[in-house]
Design a protein around this motif. Structure first.
Motif, PDB file in Angstrom:
ATOM      1  N   SER A  96       0.817  -1.216   0.000  1.00 34.87           N
ATOM      2  CA  SER A  96       0.000   0.000   0.000  1.00 34.87           C
ATOM      3  C   SER A  96       0.847   1.261   0.000  1.00 34.87           C
ATOM      4  O   SER A  96       0.449   2.298  -0.531  1.00 34.87           O
ATOM      5  N   ASN A  97       2.028   1.172   0.597  1.00 31.03           N
ATOM      6  CA  ASN A  97       2.958   2.308   0.606  1.00 31.03           C
ATOM      7  C   ASN A  97       4.342   1.784   0.232  1.00 31.03           C
ATOM      8  O   ASN A  97       4.998   1.122   1.036  1.00 31.03           O
ATOM      9  N   PRO A  98       4.793   2.055  -0.990  1.00 32.73           N
ATOM     10  CA  PRO A  98       6.040   1.446  -1.469  1.00 32.73           C
ATOM     11  C   PRO A  98       7.313   2.103  -0.936  1.00 32.73           C
ATOM     12  O   PRO A  98       8.410   1.597  -1.184  1.00 32.73           O
ATOM     13  N   PHE A  99       7.172   3.202  -0.201  1.00 32.13           N
ATOM     14  CA  PHE A  99       8.350   3.961   0.206  1.00 32.13           C
ATOM     15  C   PHE A  99       8.947   3.398   1.491  1.00 32.13           C
ATOM     16  O   PHE A  99       8.245   2.956   2.389  1.00 32.13           O
ATOM     17  N   ILE A 100      10.270   3.419   1.555  1.00 34.96           N
ATOM     18  CA  ILE A 100      11.013   2.753   2.619  1.00 34.96           C
ATOM     19  C   ILE A 100      11.793   3.787   3.425  1.00 34.96           C
ATOM     20  O   ILE A 100      12.641   4.498   2.863  1.00 34.96           O
ATOM     21  N   GLU A 101      11.500   3.866   4.711  1.00 33.65           N
ATOM     22  CA  GLU A 101      12.358   4.644   5.601  1.00 33.65           C
ATOM     23  C   GLU A 101      13.571   3.768   5.916  1.00 33.65           C
ATOM     24  O   GLU A 101      13.461   2.757   6.605  1.00 33.65           O
ATOM     25  N   LEU A 102      14.711   4.141   5.384  1.00 37.26           N
ATOM     26  CA  LEU A 102      15.870   3.256   5.432  1.00 37.26           C
ATOM     27  C   LEU A 102      16.465   3.188   6.833  1.00 37.26           C
ATOM     28  O   LEU A 102      16.816   4.210   7.427  1.00 37.26           O
ATOM     29  N   SER A 103      16.585   1.978   7.336  1.00 28.30           N
ATOM     30  CA  SER A 103      17.209   1.758   8.634  1.00 28.30           C
ATOM     31  C   SER A 103      18.716   1.938   8.503  1.00 28.30           C
ATOM     32  O   SER A 103      19.272   1.880   7.396  1.00 28.30           O
ATOM     33  N   PRO A 104      19.409   2.149   9.625  1.00 25.85           N
ATOM     34  CA  PRO A 104      20.874   2.235   9.551  1.00 25.85           C
ATOM     35  C   PRO A 104      21.493   1.011   8.880  1.00 25.85           C
ATOM     36  O   PRO A 104      22.456   1.129   8.116  1.00 25.85           O
ATOM     37  N   ARG A 105      20.933  -0.183   9.123  1.00 26.60           N
ATOM     38  CA  ARG A 105      21.481  -1.398   8.517  1.00 26.60           C
ATOM     39  C   ARG A 105      21.314  -1.385   7.005  1.00 26.60           C
ATOM     40  O   ARG A 105      22.226  -1.731   6.260  1.00 26.60           O
ATOM     41  N   THR A 106      20.130  -0.973   6.535  1.00 27.10           N
ATOM     42  CA  THR A 106      19.902  -0.930   5.094  1.00 27.10           C
ATOM     43  C   THR A 106      20.808   0.098   4.440  1.00 27.10           C
ATOM     44  O   THR A 106      21.357  -0.134   3.351  1.00 27.10           O
ATOM     45  N   LYS A 107      21.008   1.237   5.089  1.00 28.77           N
ATOM     46  CA  LYS A 107      21.895   2.263   4.538  1.00 28.77           C
ATOM     47  C   LYS A 107      23.330   1.752   4.450  1.00 28.77           C
ATOM     48  O   LYS A 107      24.041   2.020   3.474  1.00 28.77           O
ATOM     49  N   LYS A 108      23.768   1.017   5.463  1.00 29.31           N
ATOM     50  CA  LYS A 108      25.120   0.460   5.432  1.00 29.31           C
ATOM     51  C   LYS A 108      25.262  -0.568   4.313  1.00 29.31           C
ATOM     52  O   LYS A 108      26.295  -0.630   3.628  1.00 29.31           O
ATOM     53  N   LEU A 109      24.230  -1.373   4.116  1.00 30.31           N
ATOM     54  CA  LEU A 109      24.273  -2.375   3.053  1.00 30.31           C
ATOM     55  C   LEU A 109      24.315  -1.719   1.683  1.00 30.31           C
ATOM     56  O   LEU A 109      25.019  -2.175   0.773  1.00 30.31           O
ATOM     57  N   ALA A 110      23.545  -0.639   1.525  1.00 35.16           N
ATOM     58  CA  ALA A 110      23.561   0.090   0.252  1.00 35.16           C
ATOM     59  C   ALA A 110      24.930   0.712   0.013  1.00 35.16           C
ATOM     60  O   ALA A 110      25.481   0.643  -1.098  1.00 35.16           O
ATOM     61  N   GLN A 111      25.511   1.297   1.054  1.00 35.98           N
ATOM     62  CA  GLN A 111      26.826   1.915   0.912  1.00 35.98           C
ATOM     63  C   GLN A 111      27.889   0.861   0.613  1.00 35.98           C
ATOM     64  O   GLN A 111      28.816   1.098  -0.163  1.00 35.98           O
ATOM     65  N   TYR A 112      27.732  -0.313   1.220  1.00 35.78           N
ATOM     66  CA  TYR A 112      28.668  -1.421   0.980  1.00 35.78           C
ATOM     67  C   TYR A 112      28.697  -1.786  -0.502  1.00 35.78           C
ATOM     68  O   TYR A 112      29.768  -1.885  -1.111  1.00 35.78           O
ATOM     69  N   MET A 113      27.519  -1.986  -1.095  1.00 37.42           N
ATOM     70  CA  MET A 113      27.491  -2.369  -2.504  1.00 37.42           C
ATOM     71  C   MET A 113      27.945  -1.218  -3.389  1.00 37.42           C
ATOM     72  O   MET A 113      28.633  -1.433  -4.406  1.00 37.42           O
ATOM     73  N   HIS A 114      27.606   0.005  -3.021  1.00 36.85           N
ATOM     74  CA  HIS A 114      28.074   1.169  -3.775  1.00 36.85           C
ATOM     75  C   HIS A 114      29.595   1.214  -3.786  1.00 36.85           C
ATOM     76  O   HIS A 114      30.221   1.400  -4.836  1.00 36.85           O
TER      77      HIS A 114
END
Length: 246
Positions: A88-106
């Motif tokens: 119903s709401n596709p937007f994600i408030e990014l947790s610190p863990r998700t942000k770290k994982l995104a930065q890792y792959m970046h």
């Protein structure tokens, strides 16, 4: 499409209305962009991402420099719990863990690492982070180990590993001793040596280049470390185990 596709992408202006036969996760790592998903609009940034369900119309727009991690996945690879959570709401408030994982792959991709196997291993960890808000210490350390195994040549200090596991360096050391009967340093050295052996056996990369990638000061330092760990020099190991024509 492949089961998982990971890419870094910039958007400029407004993209035409799109629909995909796969689920797409957009995680900005620099700048921001606006996105419209079936009439719901949000500004994505390093603290907010989006999960676009398959066959869902969406457009992106940006007038400032931006860079996003784009993760395309077959729907069957994502749990019903995650799909329902963002239905119903596709937007994600990014947790610190998700942000770290995104930065890792970046960081990995910016360093030139675009190994498809890395994306296959990393994507399930990312998706799990969207639903598991408070994983226990052992789960966090297990995720850390999986990340290190994807690319052990990244500059993994004890402090960086502890940061990824959201615990102190002393606690990480204690968990490794208690659960795995070794220190993080010894474990990391073993994982790196395994990758070195794989590169020696499966590629024709110069030994000096492998030494540099693995963080050794020079080829001589790698030779000393490998003789201690394996009892042979890199050159001898390559001659004995290489799958390539000599």
């Amino acid at each position: 499409m492949k089961t998982v596709s990971v890419d870094l992408r910039s958007y400029r202006g407004e993209t035409p209305n799109e629909r995909h036969a796969f689920v797409q996760i957009v995680l900005p790592v620099a700048g921001h962009l606006k996105i419209d998903v079936c009439g719901l609009q949000e500004r994505l940034s390093r603290t907010k991402g989006v999960l676009v369900h398959r066959h869902t119309s969406h457009t992106q727009m940006s007038i400032v420099p931006n860079l996003s991690l784009i993760v395309d996945l077959d729907e069957q690879t994502i749990s019903d719990q995650i799909l329902d959570r963002f239905s119903s709401n596709p937007f994600i408030e990014l947790s610190p863990r998700t942000k770290k994982l995104a930065q890792y792959m970046h960081d990995m991709m910016q360093a030139g690492e675009r190994d498809a196997k890395a994306g296959q291993a990393w994507a399930p960890i990312l998706v799990a982070s969207l639903g598991d808000e408070n994983p226990d210490v052992i789960s966090r350390v297990s995720v850390l180990k999986a990340l290190v195994e994807i690319d052990p040549f990244m500059p993994w200090s004890l402090e960086r590993m502890a940061d990824h596991a959201d615990i102190s360096a002393s606690r990480l050391h204690a968990v490794f001793r208690e659960k795995f009967d070794e220190t993080p340093h010894v474990w990391l050295s073993d994982i790196r040596m395994k990758k070195i052996c794989t590169l020696l056996a499966d590629t024709s990369l110069p030994i000096a280049q492998i030494a540099d990638a693995a963080g050794f000061s020079d080829q001589t330092a790698l030779t000393r470390a490998m003789k201690k760990a394996k009892g042979v020099t890199p050159a001898v190991y390559r001659r004995e185990f290489s799958v390539l024509p000599q």
